[in-house]
Scaffold this motif. Structure first.
Motif, PDB file in Angstrom:
ATOM      1  N   ALA A   1      10.413  16.843  -5.064  1.00  0.00           N
ATOM      2  CA  ALA A   1      10.349  17.187  -6.488  1.00  0.00           C
ATOM      3  C   ALA A   1       8.916  17.500  -6.914  1.00  0.00           C
ATOM      4  CB  ALA A   1      10.916  16.039  -7.319  1.00  0.00           C
ATOM      5  N   ALA A   2       7.974  16.690  -6.433  1.00  0.00           N
ATOM      6  CA  ALA A   2       6.563  16.900  -6.797  1.00  0.00           C
ATOM      7  C   ALA A   2       6.038  18.209  -6.213  1.00  0.00           C
ATOM      8  CB  ALA A   2       5.727  15.721  -6.300  1.00  0.00           C
ATOM      9  N   PHE A   3       6.395  18.481  -4.957  1.00  0.00           N
ATOM     10  CA  PHE A   3       5.921  19.704  -4.313  1.00  0.00           C
ATOM     11  C   PHE A   3       6.504  20.945  -4.990  1.00  0.00           C
ATOM     12  CE2 PHE A   3       5.976  23.147  -1.268  1.00  0.00           C
ATOM     13  CZ  PHE A   3       4.723  23.081  -0.691  1.00  0.00           C
TER      14      PHE A   3
ATOM     15  N   VAL B   1       0.843  -1.191   0.000  1.00  0.00           N
ATOM     16  CA  VAL B   1       0.000   0.000   0.000  1.00  0.00           C
ATOM     17  C   VAL B   1       0.881   1.245   0.000  1.00  0.00           C
ATOM     18  CG1 VAL B   1      -1.841   1.233   1.186  1.00  0.00           C
ATOM     19  CG2 VAL B   1      -1.773  -1.265   1.268  1.00  0.00           C
ATOM     20  N   SER B   2       0.633   2.123  -0.951  1.00  0.00           N
ATOM     21  CA  SER B   2       1.399   3.369  -1.062  1.00  0.00           C
ATOM     22  C   SER B   2       0.559   4.531  -0.553  1.00  0.00           C
ATOM     23  CB  SER B   2       1.794   3.621  -2.526  1.00  0.00           C
ATOM     24  OG  SER B   2       2.361   4.906  -2.675  1.00  0.00           O
ATOM     25  N   ASP B   3       1.238   5.475   0.115  1.00  0.00           N
ATOM     26  CA  ASP B   3       0.550   6.673   0.600  1.00  0.00           C
ATOM     27  C   ASP B   3       1.045   7.897  -0.173  1.00  0.00           C
ATOM     28  OD1 ASP B   3       3.106   6.619   1.636  1.00  0.00           O
ATOM     29  OD2 ASP B   3       2.550   7.386   3.615  1.00  0.00           O
ATOM     30  N   LYS B   4       1.011   7.784  -1.490  1.00  0.00           N
ATOM     31  CA  LYS B   4       1.471   8.893  -2.329  1.00  0.00           C
ATOM     32  C   LYS B   4       0.711  10.156  -1.960  1.00  0.00           C
ATOM     33  CE  LYS B   4       2.441  10.149  -7.112  1.00  0.00           C
ATOM     34  NZ  LYS B   4       2.367   9.728  -8.536  1.00  0.00           N
ATOM     35  N   PHE B   5       1.470  11.198  -1.614  1.00  0.00           N
ATOM     36  CA  PHE B   5       0.859  12.390  -1.037  1.00  0.00           C
ATOM     37  C   PHE B   5       0.300  13.335  -2.095  1.00  0.00           C
ATOM     38  CE2 PHE B   5       0.907  16.581   1.012  1.00  0.00           C
ATOM     39  CZ  PHE B   5       0.159  16.276   2.142  1.00  0.00           C
ATOM     40  N   PRO B   6      -0.922  13.874  -1.884  1.00  0.00           N
ATOM     41  CA  PRO B   6      -1.549  14.790  -2.840  1.00  0.00           C
ATOM     42  C   PRO B   6      -1.016  16.210  -2.689  1.00  0.00           C
ATOM     43  CG  PRO B   6      -3.012  14.436  -0.989  1.00  0.00           C
ATOM     44  CD  PRO B   6      -1.811  13.571  -0.743  1.00  0.00           C
ATOM     45  N   VAL B   7       0.164  16.474  -3.235  1.00  0.00           N
ATOM     46  CA  VAL B   7       0.818  17.772  -3.021  1.00  0.00           C
ATOM     47  C   VAL B   7      -0.008  18.940  -3.574  1.00  0.00           C
ATOM     48  CG1 VAL B   7       3.158  16.874  -2.890  1.00  0.00           C
ATOM     49  CG2 VAL B   7       2.197  17.432  -5.117  1.00  0.00           C
ATOM     50  N   ASP B   8      -0.774  18.709  -4.633  1.00  0.00           N
ATOM     51  CA  ASP B   8      -1.576  19.801  -5.184  1.00  0.00           C
ATOM     52  C   ASP B   8      -2.596  20.297  -4.164  1.00  0.00           C
ATOM     53  OD1 ASP B   8      -2.779  17.290  -5.365  1.00  0.00           O
ATOM     54  OD2 ASP B   8      -4.005  17.844  -7.101  1.00  0.00           O
ATOM     55  N   LYS B   9      -3.197  19.380  -3.426  1.00  0.00           N
ATOM     56  CA  LYS B   9      -4.166  19.759  -2.397  1.00  0.00           C
ATOM     57  C   LYS B   9      -3.481  20.469  -1.233  1.00  0.00           C
ATOM     58  CE  LYS B   9      -7.450  16.029  -3.408  1.00  0.00           C
ATOM     59  NZ  LYS B   9      -8.159  14.840  -2.861  1.00  0.00           N
TER      60      LYS B   9
ATOM     61  N   VAL C   1      -3.327  18.253   4.389  1.00  0.00           N
ATOM     62  CA  VAL C   1      -4.294  17.380   3.726  1.00  0.00           C
ATOM     63  C   VAL C   1      -3.765  15.973   3.959  1.00  0.00           C
ATOM     64  CG1 VAL C   1      -5.384  16.732   1.560  1.00  0.00           C
ATOM     65  CG2 VAL C   1      -4.857  19.123   2.011  1.00  0.00           C
ATOM     66  N   THR C   2      -4.386  15.249   4.858  1.00  0.00           N
ATOM     67  CA  THR C   2      -3.763  14.034   5.364  1.00  0.00           C
ATOM     68  C   THR C   2      -4.457  12.755   4.940  1.00  0.00           C
ATOM     69  OG1 THR C   2      -5.047  13.921   7.417  1.00  0.00           O
ATOM     70  CG2 THR C   2      -3.104  15.338   7.416  1.00  0.00           C
ATOM     71  N   ILE C   3      -3.683  11.692   5.017  1.00  0.00           N
ATOM     72  CA  ILE C   3      -4.172  10.339   4.826  1.00  0.00           C
ATOM     73  C   ILE C   3      -4.262   9.700   6.200  1.00  0.00           C
ATOM     74  CG2 ILE C   3      -3.575   8.057   3.926  1.00  0.00           C
ATOM     75  CD1 ILE C   3      -2.198   9.500   1.582  1.00  0.00           C
ATOM     76  N   ASN C   4      -5.378   9.075   6.512  1.00  0.00           N
ATOM     77  CA  ASN C   4      -5.544   8.440   7.817  1.00  0.00           C
ATOM     78  C   ASN C   4      -4.588   7.251   7.926  1.00  0.00           C
ATOM     79  OD1 ASN C   4      -6.784   6.386   9.753  1.00  0.00           O
ATOM     80  ND2 ASN C   4      -8.041   8.193  10.150  1.00  0.00           N
TER      81      ASN C   4
END
Length: 328
Positions: free
Chosen positions: A185-187, A146-154, A265-268
């Protein structure tokens, strides 16, 4: 004749009744014996509320799938890479049926230690960048998860909403963590597109935190922290320094907002752990790693720390008072 037929009917009813009681009990006993014999090795990279929540979730996920009686061999490397290597080897030697890594360095250690035992990722932001998997849709080796790829745009949108006057953002991360580098890099890409001036502030260990944070705070309006285990383990220090400078910190997990970060903007993390435990259970039930695509857990919630906002003199927009899980 009628009495014999009646006796036969009664006998059949009794047998069926006993069967409905005894057979399930026998099946349950057999299942208990089966799960009792299962061994699951778990390696957590460091003690931190976010990773602790993932571990709790993994145990729940396994229990939900019928593996509450399985033997869990749990190790914590306490952010020591040499321990990651040693403990990974120990878990392999124990002949666990499946291995679970909590955070990227732990999964990398387990993957380096074995190519035979299935390895399940828990909280790996960039499995391809971390060189754990080439094809996330059909893993070719012994690693999935399971990956928790972070939603940097949000996250960038949240920063803009809460601190509209901020122009310069500093990214605080560990130079030794592959997962952090990809998030940086994404941010940078998204933030630059939104007109922000972004600077990187990398640390090699927690020993560099105080100096690096002070340098960053003297040059930026806000600090962003990706999903980074090194920074997470020293986060109270980051908050102490940033509050003194009256500048906000935007982390990437809810537990770090609770610790004093302004918002994220977090992932539980607990739910992510549950998903990880359930994927490990699928392997235990006979699924091959190649049949289990990497799951990208992207259920996000904006979280704001009300007390931190008050300390920094920041007004929380009305829409976040209603929509966010606002921490007191």
């Amino acid at each position: 004749m009628k009495n014999k037929k009646m006796m036969l009917v009664i006998l059949v009813i009794v047998i069926i009744g006993l069967g409905s009681v005894v057979i399930p009990k026998l099946m349950k006993q057999q299942d208990t014996v089966k799960t009792d014999a299962v061994k699951i090795g778990i390696l957590q990279y460091v003690t931190h509320p976010a990773l602790d929540e993932i571990y709790a979730g993994i145990k729940q996920g396994l229990s939900d799938e019928g593996y509450s009686k399985a033997k869990l061999n749990f190790y914590n490397a306490q952010a020591d890479q040499s321990k990651v290597t040693t403990m990974s080897g120990q878990l392999v030697d124990q002949k666990n049926n499946v291995l679970i890594g909590i955070a990227t360095p732990s999964v990398q250690g387990l993957a380096n230690a074995t190519s035979d035992i299935p390895v399940i990722m828990g909280a790996v932001s960039d499995p391809v960048g971390a060189k754990l998997i080439k094809n996330v849709k059909k893993p070719e080796g012994n690693v999935t998860g399971v990956s928790d790829k972070f939603p940097v745009d949000k996250e960038v949108e949240l920063i803009k909403a809460l601190t509209p006057d901020a122009k310069k953002i500093g990214i605080l991360y560990s130079s030794s963590e592959d997962n952090s580098k990809s998030q940086v890099a994404a941010f940078k890409k998204v933030a630059a597109e939104k007109g922000y001036d972004v600077s990187e502030y990398a640390v090699s260990s927690t020993n560099d935190i105080t100096t690096t944070v002070n340098v960053a705070l003297s040059k930026v309006d806000a600090i962003y922290v990706p999903v980074d285990n090194t920074i997470a383990s020293a986060f109270p220090t980051v908050i102490e320094l940033s509050n003194a400078a009256k500048k906000p910190v935007f982390p990437s997990v809810d537990t770090m907002v609770t610790q004093g970060g302004l918002a994220a903007v977090t992932i539980n993390q607990h739910d992510l752990g549950v998903a990880t435990g359930k994927m490990a259970a699928q392997v235990l039930k006979g699924k091959k790693v190649s049949e289990l695509p990497v799951a990208f857990y992207n259920m996000t919630t904006p979280v704001v720390n009300r007390e931190t906002a008050k300390t920094l003199g920041i007004t929380i927009p009305e829409k976040f008072k209603e929509a966010a899980a606002v921490k007191k």
